[in-house]
Design a protein around this motif. Structure first.
Motif, PDB file in Angstrom:
ATOM      1  N   ILE A 151       0.864  -1.174   0.000  1.00 42.21           N
ATOM      2  CA  ILE A 151       0.000   0.000   0.000  1.00 42.21           C
ATOM      3  C   ILE A 151       0.904   1.229   0.000  1.00 42.21           C
ATOM      4  O   ILE A 151       1.675   1.452   0.943  1.00 42.21           O
ATOM      5  CB  ILE A 151      -0.936   0.010   1.230  1.00 42.21           C
ATOM      6  N   VAL A 152       0.823   2.001  -1.065  1.00 42.06           N
ATOM      7  CA  VAL A 152       1.650   3.188  -1.232  1.00 42.06           C
ATOM      8  C   VAL A 152       0.727   4.394  -1.393  1.00 42.06           C
ATOM      9  O   VAL A 152      -0.038   4.476  -2.355  1.00 42.06           O
ATOM     10  CB  VAL A 152       2.575   3.053  -2.461  1.00 42.06           C
ATOM     11  N   ASP A 153       0.773   5.305  -0.419  1.00 41.81           N
ATOM     12  CA  ASP A 153      -0.110   6.486  -0.425  1.00 41.81           C
ATOM     13  C   ASP A 153      -1.572   6.077  -0.563  1.00 41.81           C
ATOM     14  O   ASP A 153      -2.363   6.756  -1.249  1.00 41.81           O
ATOM     15  CB  ASP A 153       0.274   7.454  -1.548  1.00 41.81           C
ATOM     16  N   GLU A 527       3.781  -3.799  12.052  1.00 40.02           N
ATOM     17  CA  GLU A 527       3.555  -3.784  10.610  1.00 40.02           C
ATOM     18  C   GLU A 527       3.196  -2.402  10.073  1.00 40.02           C
ATOM     19  O   GLU A 527       3.547  -2.055   8.942  1.00 40.02           O
ATOM     20  CB  GLU A 527       2.429  -4.768  10.250  1.00 40.02           C
ATOM     21  N   THR A 528       2.459  -1.628  10.862  1.00 42.99           N
ATOM     22  CA  THR A 528       1.891  -0.374  10.350  1.00 42.99           C
ATOM     23  C   THR A 528       2.324   0.871  11.118  1.00 42.99           C
ATOM     24  O   THR A 528       2.118   1.985  10.629  1.00 42.99           O
ATOM     25  CB  THR A 528       0.353  -0.423  10.384  1.00 42.99           C
ATOM     26  N   GLY A 529       2.855   0.692  12.321  1.00 43.19           N
ATOM     27  CA  GLY A 529       3.166   1.838  13.161  1.00 43.19           C
ATOM     28  C   GLY A 529       1.969   2.390  13.901  1.00 43.19           C
ATOM     29  O   GLY A 529       2.080   3.396  14.618  1.00 43.19           O
ATOM     30  N   VAL A 617      -8.455   2.713  12.484  1.00 41.68           N
ATOM     31  CA  VAL A 617      -8.670   1.954  11.249  1.00 41.68           C
ATOM     32  C   VAL A 617      -7.322   1.437  10.765  1.00 41.68           C
ATOM     33  O   VAL A 617      -6.370   2.220  10.633  1.00 41.68           O
ATOM     34  CB  VAL A 617      -9.320   2.822  10.148  1.00 41.68           C
ATOM     35  N   VAL A 618      -7.269   0.146  10.514  1.00 36.77           N
ATOM     36  CA  VAL A 618      -6.011  -0.501  10.120  1.00 36.77           C
ATOM     37  C   VAL A 618      -6.247  -1.297   8.839  1.00 36.77           C
ATOM     38  O   VAL A 618      -7.176  -2.115   8.774  1.00 36.77           O
ATOM     39  CB  VAL A 618      -5.512  -1.452  11.226  1.00 36.77           C
ATOM     40  N   PHE A 619      -5.412  -1.051   7.835  1.00 33.91           N
ATOM     41  CA  PHE A 619      -5.409  -1.909   6.645  1.00 33.91           C
ATOM     42  C   PHE A 619      -4.070  -2.633   6.615  1.00 33.91           C
ATOM     43  O   PHE A 619      -3.022  -2.011   6.439  1.00 33.91           O
ATOM     44  CB  PHE A 619      -5.603  -1.097   5.363  1.00 33.91           C
ATOM     45  N   LEU A 620      -4.119  -3.952   6.815  1.00 38.59           N
ATOM     46  CA  LEU A 620      -2.905  -4.767   6.817  1.00 38.59           C
ATOM     47  C   LEU A 620      -2.609  -5.221   5.393  1.00 38.59           C
ATOM     48  O   LEU A 620      -3.401  -5.946   4.791  1.00 38.59           O
ATOM     49  CB  LEU A 620      -3.074  -5.971   7.743  1.00 38.59           C
ATOM     50  N   GLU A 621      -1.467  -4.808   4.863  1.00 42.05           N
ATOM     51  CA  GLU A 621      -1.153  -5.124   3.471  1.00 42.05           C
ATOM     52  C   GLU A 621      -0.695  -6.569   3.318  1.00 42.05           C
ATOM     53  O   GLU A 621      -0.194  -7.197   4.242  1.00 42.05           O
ATOM     54  CB  GLU A 621      -0.100  -4.162   2.928  1.00 42.05           C
ATOM     55  N   ASN A 622      -0.915  -7.079   2.112  1.00 42.37           N
ATOM     56  CA  ASN A 622      -0.476  -8.417   1.718  1.00 42.37           C
ATOM     57  C   ASN A 622      -1.087  -9.502   2.608  1.00 42.37           C
ATOM     58  O   ASN A 622      -0.392 -10.366   3.152  1.00 42.37           O
ATOM     59  CB  ASN A 622       1.059  -8.527   1.733  1.00 42.37           C
TER      60      ASN A 622
END
Length: 810
Positions: A151-153, A527-529, A617-622
């Motif tokens: 996830i980039v920007d 993973e996300t900070g 709100v958290v979006f965990l990539e991959n």
């Protein structure tokens, strides 16, 4: 076999030196993993050989599960668990100065699947082995998986998933079992003796080389096989150049053409060339698998007339349906059988699972493409169609007006689902409501013709991975309460009902959940900070990103809550952490926009001082199997909110349930059977019924704009998609989402169900505030989850479809 810690430590050190050519003290953690995996595989090989020998000795009927996807997850932990040496290895590595969990992180995840279809296939292989049933997988050894998501920007970016970069420690290359697969060319009818024989002169020959992986049964010495095919040239370089008189550039082009067949899972099929490649993939692994089965059978039997007594081929969705004409081709062209006998044998061998109610997922292939790429298969399909249509006209004349729907070849396309039903002896759906809809709507005319072929097999999950492995704290607590029998007999989880109201046990269950949530919170931060509150409700939606799964509705609920917080300084709520994980298909623009919307909400809300006290709100990539194993144990609320009648079954809903999460969901797929199992007090059901949705689709009458104008909460959220709300976080507009709701009238009825969904979410808050009530519901969900074990599903297939029996190999 290492049976105690000391024998393992000694064996491991010796094996490490032999494999790596250096002392153990110089080793890296990756080398430790590779050594350990090699040892485990070597320990499994004698059992693997013995299992094959026993199947041959006892002439056990075997099933081969054909699937374009196998989403396997990591093997090491499960294999150690199944071989009953997990604790020995963990203790031994600790003595050697290594942390077992850290070592397992070096195992690459096989990139062989996308979502539920592939994960189901993996669970089924596990259950087949655990139940001592002779059953094996057949698929493709993709060099690259679906893709690695970044996830980039806020945008999804796809990177290659080169899972084979460091090799696969679990596979064995079987060049001696290679199979040639033919493409293109022309067909000659040649008189040979007193028979007219078919001879195929192909344009291209591809060698399918099998790589076998062991599938180890739980503590029963059974080792079944997952066979994955790799595409290679049948010629060495010099032979090819001599044959073709081509240049070195021609050779490289040819080798690249061959390699692409097993290079990527789901190549981009928006172009003609991409569609051709996808069809080549399907025929490649199917032809190789069927030919391999026949060769294995003929090593021990003479007459193929009795093939159906020894082998069953199961077709997992429409991708492998070409197995039906391929078996016909082999029986007629290679072994001289007449049509009627070949058709009888083929139907006795083949069975089919339908996995979808989406029209675009019921595969249809252009006639021209089949005729050019698979000329003999095309001839056989057209003859199947001719005979079938003749049968319809003679025996079901009232169906003639519907011939376009039920014919195998119509409108210049080949309908693979129709071919699957006509050419097999069993067609099943994967949840009770799904099967009913197949009978009543999608395949109603075929059901009228073949009522005895249709049956239901509700999906299942392997509790050994999704509870025993991924949630050891809860597993240990369950064992302390009811004993160990549930591990081999998952229905015994029902015994937990006896302690579901026990205050002490409830407290223990909630303590376990809190520890799992702390672990998940730590993982999220790493993973996300993002720091999340482990005392908040962990509200989770992880699955493939598709419009009908309605991640959009979940996001709109978050947006509505944020607007309330902004508008009312006195507003309060039970804190929530909203967790998403999902990949969108590379060409699926709309799904990617939903991902961007979720990430825009995360950016806006998580950086808002007041709102972030209530919402994160958290979006965990991959999103992948190893991540799922971390998420399910720490989840409180399972979002299963697809448009009713669109989700065939779902299996994520079962994994959440097994780990004690409560479901908020529509009456769709297996949600209905979960509701029936746990009762209305232990699930949050909302929204339209399947029949109401089907009525809207059939008769119309739904106008999204009416809801938009009548419901201010809906209007405010929808307007914010395009009114500049997100400009401050650099995300700008979400015009495509806005248009899907109002311009294109909200295909998946998000606005129609939104008020009901919000009401159900308020009930979630109320129940969560009553800790004893939530704890009881959590226990009830786990207690009732045994019926959703894949052991139950596979037992039903074995008895009612495949007619296979357990084979003891001890």
């Amino acid at each position: 076999m290492f049976t105690d810690k000391q024998s393992f430590v000694t064996s491991f050190q010796e094996r490490f030196v032999a494999l790596n050519g250096k002392s153990f003290d110089e080793g890296t953690e990756q080398e430790v993993y590779q050594t350990l995996a090699t040892m485990v595989r070597e320990q499994a090989i004698p059992k693997w050989i013995n299992t094959r020998d026993k199947h041959e000795e006892k002439q056990s009927k075997q099933v081969i599960y054909f699937s374009l996807e196998f989403l396997l997850g990591r093997f090491l932990y499960n294999n150690l668990l199944s071989m009953d040496v997990l604790e020995v290895v963990q203790e031994g590595l600790e003595e050697l100065g290594f942390n077992f969990t850290d070592i397992t992180e070096y195992e690459p995840e096989p990139g062989l699947g996308n979502g539920g279809l592939g994960r189901l296939a993996a669970c089924f292989l596990d259950s087949l082995a655990a139940l001592s049933l002779p059953g094996h997988g057949n698929g493709i050894r993709y060099r690259y998986g679906l893709f690695k998501q970044k996830i980039v920007d806020g945008y999804q970016v796809e990177l290659p998933d080169n899972w084979l970069r460091d090799g696969n420690m679990w596979e064995t290359r079987r060049a001696d079992r290679a199979i040639d697969v033919n493409f293109g060319g022309w067909i000659e009818m040649r008189q040979i003796g007193d028979r007219l024989r078919v001879v195929h002169h192909p344009d291209e020959v591809v060698r399918a080389v099998p790589y076998d992986m062991p599938v180890i049964g739980y503590k029963n010495d059974v080792v079944n096989t997952l066979r994955l095919w790799n595409a290679e040239s049948p010629f060495d370089d010099e032979e090819y150049m001599e044959r073709t008189k081509g240049s070195y550039k021609d050779l490289l082009k040819y080798k690249q053409s061959i390699a692409t067949i097993s290079e990527f899972l789901y190549p981009d099929d928006t172009t003609y060339e991409g569609k051709v490649l996808r069809l080549k993939q399907q025929y490649f692994f199917v032809s190789a698998g069927v030919q391999s089965m026949i060769a294995s059978y003929l090593r021990h039997n003479k007459s193929l007339k009795h093939l159906g007594d020894h082998y069953a081929v199961h077709i997992n969705d429409t991708h492998p349906v070409v197995a039906i004409p391929e078996l016909m081709r082999i029986l007629m062209d290679d072994h001289g059988y007449g049509w009627d006998e070949a058709w009888r044998v083929t139907k006795s061998v083949m069975s089919f699972t339908n996995h979808t109610l989406l029209a675009e997922a019921l595969e249809k292939w252009p006639v021209e493409m089949y005729e050019r790429l698979l000329p003999r298969i095309y001839q056989i399909i057209t003859e199947i169609n001719r005979r079938f249509c003749k049968d319809v006209l003679v025996n079901y004349p009232h169906l003639e007006p519907h011939m376009g729907e039920i014919a195998i070849v119509s409108n210049e396309h080949i309908n693979m689902a129709n071919l699957a039903v006509v050419g097999s002896h069993s067609t099943n759906g994967v949840a009770r409501i799904h099967t009913d809809i197949l009978k009543q709507r999608e395949m109603r005319h075929l059901y009228e013709m073949f009522p005895l072929r249709f049956n239901n097999k509700t999906n299942g999950i392997t509790h050994r991975r999704w509870l025993l492995k991924s949630n050891p704290r809860l597993s240990n607590l369950i064992t302390d309460a009811i004993g160990t029998s549930w591990i081999e007999h998952p229905n015994d989880l029902e015994k937990l009902m006896g302690v579901s109201k026990d205050a002490s046990f409830q407290e223990q269950v909630m303590n376990v959940k809190q520890q799992n949530k702390l672990d998940l919170a730590g993982y999220i931060q790493a993973e996300t900070g993002i720091a999340v509150d482990p005392d908040s409700i962990f509200d989770v939606q992880v699955k493939r990103l598709h419009a009908y799964k309605r991640q959009l509705m979940d996001a709109m609920h978050i947006h509505a809550l944020y607007q309330k917080i902004q508008a009312d300084p006195t507003f309060t709520m039970v804190p929530r952490t909203f967790i998403f994980g999902a990949k969108a298909a590379p060409g699926y623009y709309y799904a990617k926009e939903v991902i961007r919307y979720i990430n825009a909400l995360a950016s806006m809300i998580n950086n808002d001082k007041r709102a972030s006290r209530f919402i994160k709100v958290v979006f965990l990539e991959n999103y992948r199997v190893s991540m799922a194993e971390r998420i399910f144990p720490g989840s409180d609320l399972s979002e299963q909110i697809s448009t009713a009648s669109y989700e065939a079954s779902g299996t994520g809903n079962m994994k959440f349930m097994m780990n004690g999460a409560l479901t908020i969901g529509t009456l769709d797929g297996a949600n209905i059977e979960i509701r029936d199992a746990v009762g209305d007090d232990h699930i949050f059901i909302f929204g339209l019924t399947p029949q109401e949705v089907m009525n809207y689709k059939k008769f119309g009458g739904y106008h999204a704009a009416d809801i938009y104008h009548a419901n201010m909460e809906v209007r405010n959220v929808v307007d914010a998609l395009v009114n500049g709300t997100f400009d401050k976080v650099g995300e700008y507009q979400f015009q495509a989402i806005f248009d899907s709701l109002l311009v294109y009238n909200d295909d998946f009825l998000v606005l129609k169900d939104f008020a009901s969904y919000m009401q159900a979410q308020r009930r979630v808050d109320e129940v969560f505030a009553d800790k004893a009530r939530w704890a009881e519901s959590s226990i009830v969900n786990t207690a009732k989850s045994g019926i959703f074990s894949s052991d139950r599903t596979i037992t039903e297939y074995a008895n009612a479809v495949w007619n296979i029996k357990p084979t003891s190999v001890k």
